[in-house]
Scaffold this motif. Structure first.
Motif, PDB file in Angstrom:
ATOM      1  N   UNK A 100      16.604  -7.552 -17.176  1.00 22.47           N
ATOM      2  CA  UNK A 100      16.999  -9.325 -17.393  1.00 22.47           C
ATOM      3  C   UNK A 100      16.127  -9.944 -17.335  1.00 22.47           C
ATOM      4  N   UNK A 101      15.145 -10.677 -18.171  1.00 26.34           N
ATOM      5  CA  UNK A 101      14.204 -11.474 -18.624  1.00 26.34           C
ATOM      6  C   UNK A 101      14.358 -12.404 -17.883  1.00 26.34           C
ATOM      7  N   UNK A 102      13.646 -12.665 -16.871  1.00 27.22           N
ATOM      8  CA  UNK A 102      14.006 -14.412 -16.703  1.00 27.22           C
ATOM      9  C   UNK A 102      13.160 -15.785 -17.237  1.00 27.22           C
ATOM     10  N   UNK A 103      13.246 -16.811 -17.661  1.00 25.67           N
ATOM     11  CA  UNK A 103      12.870 -17.758 -17.518  1.00 25.67           C
ATOM     12  C   UNK A 103      11.335 -18.613 -17.072  1.00 25.67           C
ATOM     13  N   UNK A 104      10.230 -17.626 -16.917  1.00 29.36           N
ATOM     14  CA  UNK A 104       9.421 -18.214 -15.717  1.00 29.36           C
ATOM     15  C   UNK A 104       9.081 -19.098 -15.899  1.00 29.36           C
ATOM     16  N   UNK A 105       8.295 -20.247 -14.882  1.00 31.24           N
ATOM     17  CA  UNK A 105       8.006 -21.302 -14.571  1.00 31.24           C
ATOM     18  C   UNK A 105       6.462 -21.620 -15.564  1.00 31.24           C
ATOM     19  N   UNK A 106       5.836 -20.181 -15.450  1.00 29.43           N
ATOM     20  CA  UNK A 106       4.716 -20.130 -16.253  1.00 29.43           C
ATOM     21  C   UNK A 106       4.376 -19.202 -16.818  1.00 29.43           C
ATOM     22  N   UNK A 107       4.907 -19.251 -18.464  1.00 25.38           N
ATOM     23  CA  UNK A 107       5.421 -18.984 -19.727  1.00 25.38           C
ATOM     24  C   UNK A 107       3.742 -17.999 -20.132  1.00 25.38           C
ATOM     25  N   UNK A 108       2.715 -18.920 -19.977  1.00 25.05           N
ATOM     26  CA  UNK A 108       1.060 -18.517 -20.705  1.00 25.05           C
ATOM     27  C   UNK A 108       0.748 -17.586 -19.250  1.00 25.05           C
ATOM     28  N   UNK A 109       1.385 -17.580 -18.189  1.00 24.39           N
ATOM     29  CA  UNK A 109       0.875 -16.399 -17.089  1.00 24.39           C
ATOM     30  C   UNK A 109       1.290 -15.231 -17.802  1.00 24.39           C
ATOM     31  N   UNK A 128       7.706 -14.782 -10.860  1.00 24.84           N
ATOM     32  CA  UNK A 128       8.495 -14.648 -11.787  1.00 24.84           C
ATOM     33  C   UNK A 128      10.019 -15.051 -12.421  1.00 24.84           C
ATOM     34  N   UNK A 129      10.196 -15.403 -10.752  1.00 25.19           N
ATOM     35  CA  UNK A 129      11.732 -15.920 -10.479  1.00 25.19           C
ATOM     36  C   UNK A 129      11.325 -17.135 -10.713  1.00 25.19           C
ATOM     37  N   UNK A 130      12.213 -18.548 -10.976  1.00 26.04           N
ATOM     38  CA  UNK A 130      11.981 -19.644 -10.810  1.00 26.04           C
ATOM     39  C   UNK A 130      11.955 -20.183  -9.680  1.00 26.04           C
ATOM     40  N   UNK A 131      12.007 -21.563  -9.035  1.00 29.34           N
ATOM     41  CA  UNK A 131      12.260 -21.269  -7.686  1.00 29.34           C
ATOM     42  C   UNK A 131      13.634 -21.272  -7.186  1.00 29.34           C
ATOM     43  N   UNK A 132      14.222 -22.432  -8.372  1.00 32.00           N
ATOM     44  CA  UNK A 132      15.978 -22.853  -7.982  1.00 32.00           C
ATOM     45  C   UNK A 132      16.695 -21.152  -7.932  1.00 32.00           C
ATOM     46  N   UNK A 133      16.097 -19.992  -8.614  1.00 29.91           N
ATOM     47  CA  UNK A 133      16.869 -18.874  -8.327  1.00 29.91           C
ATOM     48  C   UNK A 133      16.465 -17.742  -7.768  1.00 29.91           C
ATOM     49  N   UNK A 134      15.814 -18.390  -6.887  1.00 31.57           N
ATOM     50  CA  UNK A 134      14.930 -17.168  -5.803  1.00 31.57           C
ATOM     51  C   UNK A 134      15.540 -16.767  -4.387  1.00 31.57           C
ATOM     52  N   UNK A 135      16.371 -18.165  -4.400  1.00 30.58           N
ATOM     53  CA  UNK A 135      17.572 -17.474  -3.050  1.00 30.58           C
ATOM     54  C   UNK A 135      18.953 -17.529  -3.441  1.00 30.58           C
ATOM     55  N   UNK A 136      19.224 -17.068  -5.018  1.00 31.53           N
ATOM     56  CA  UNK A 136      20.024 -16.576  -5.195  1.00 31.53           C
ATOM     57  C   UNK A 136      20.679 -15.508  -4.881  1.00 31.53           C
TER      58      UNK A 136
END
Length: 235
Positions: free
Chosen positions: A72-81, A227-235
């Motif tokens: 499962x691939x997240x849409x990270x905050x920093x794509x270019x990194x 790699x995981x957006x902050x809103x997902x880290x506590x899911x």
């Protein structure tokens, strides 16, 4: 670092004999372009995915899922990194036979050597192994190629990157060994069929390149953002 053993190709020629089939759908491209910009290409996404799949937080989150499901691939905050890291990692892992040699010291009979000894000095006698400390524990800073030749001062980072639980150097130790099949009498001798058969010191160059791959991979992975957006880290 645990690794998956399955591989997914970018191109899927069986899906389109004309050569236009690939493993990134147009729908996926639309999602990435909507999030990161219209200039994003499928090649960019492929590199991004490879970068994300090395991210420590992603591996930790999905360590159990990877044993039974597709990633499962997240849409990270920093794509270019992640795209940039993925490109670097691809270059390292695909081109592992041609990367620069990490300058670990080669010693033959206790003296520094750069290919000046006779060919037999670099042959694998039975199998390579790690040196032992006085307390009998393995010293993985020293690799014994044979009874005369060793690589010394191997950095700890050379052991941090693993593929299916083993570092590239450990894979070399386990696979490059002389094997005798008792039933057939056949001897499988890597000294005769590898690229260093005609120039035995190439074995040392090969091992040094594996150190480069490991150390550089550890460096790249260590510099990745979450790699995981902050809103997902506590899911």
């Amino acid at each position: 670092m645990a690794d998956m053993t399955d591989a997914l190709p970018l191109d899927l020629p069986e899906a389109d004999p004309a050569g236009d089939g690939d493993n990134i759908t147009d729908w996926a491209l639309e999602q990435f372009q909507e999030r990161y910009g219209a200039e994003i290409t499928k090649d960019d996404i492929w590199e991004y995915v490879y970068g994300v799949m090395h991210a420590p937080d992603w591996r930790e989150r999905y360590r159990h899922d990877l044993q039974r499901n597709l990633p499962r691939i997240p849409l990270a905050d920093d794509f270019e990194a992640f795209r940039s890291a993925g490109r670097e990692l691809m270059d390292l892992h695909i081109g592992y036979e041609t990367v620069g040699e990490w300058r670990v010291e080669c010693q033959v009979d206790g003296e520094t050597d750069e290919g000046d000894a006779e060919d037999g000095a670099y042959r694998i006698e039975a199998r390579m192994r790690w040196s032992k400390r006085q307390d009998k524990t393995e010293d993985r800073s020293v690799l014994l190629v044979n009874s005369r030749c060793r690589l010394v001062d191997i950095p700890q980072e050379a052991h941090d990157y693993t593929v299916s639980g083993r570092s590239p150097l450990q894979w070399a130790i386990d696979s490059l060994r002389v094997k005798h099949d008792k039933a057939s009498g056949i001897v499988d001798d890597p000294n005769g069929w590898h690229v260093w058969a005609d120039e035995p010191f190439n074995l040392i160059r090969h091992l040094r390149r594996l150190v480069t791959v490991s150390v550089e991979t550890a460096r790249i992975v260590g510099g990745l953002p979450p790699s995981l957006p902050e809103r997902d880290t506590d899911d």
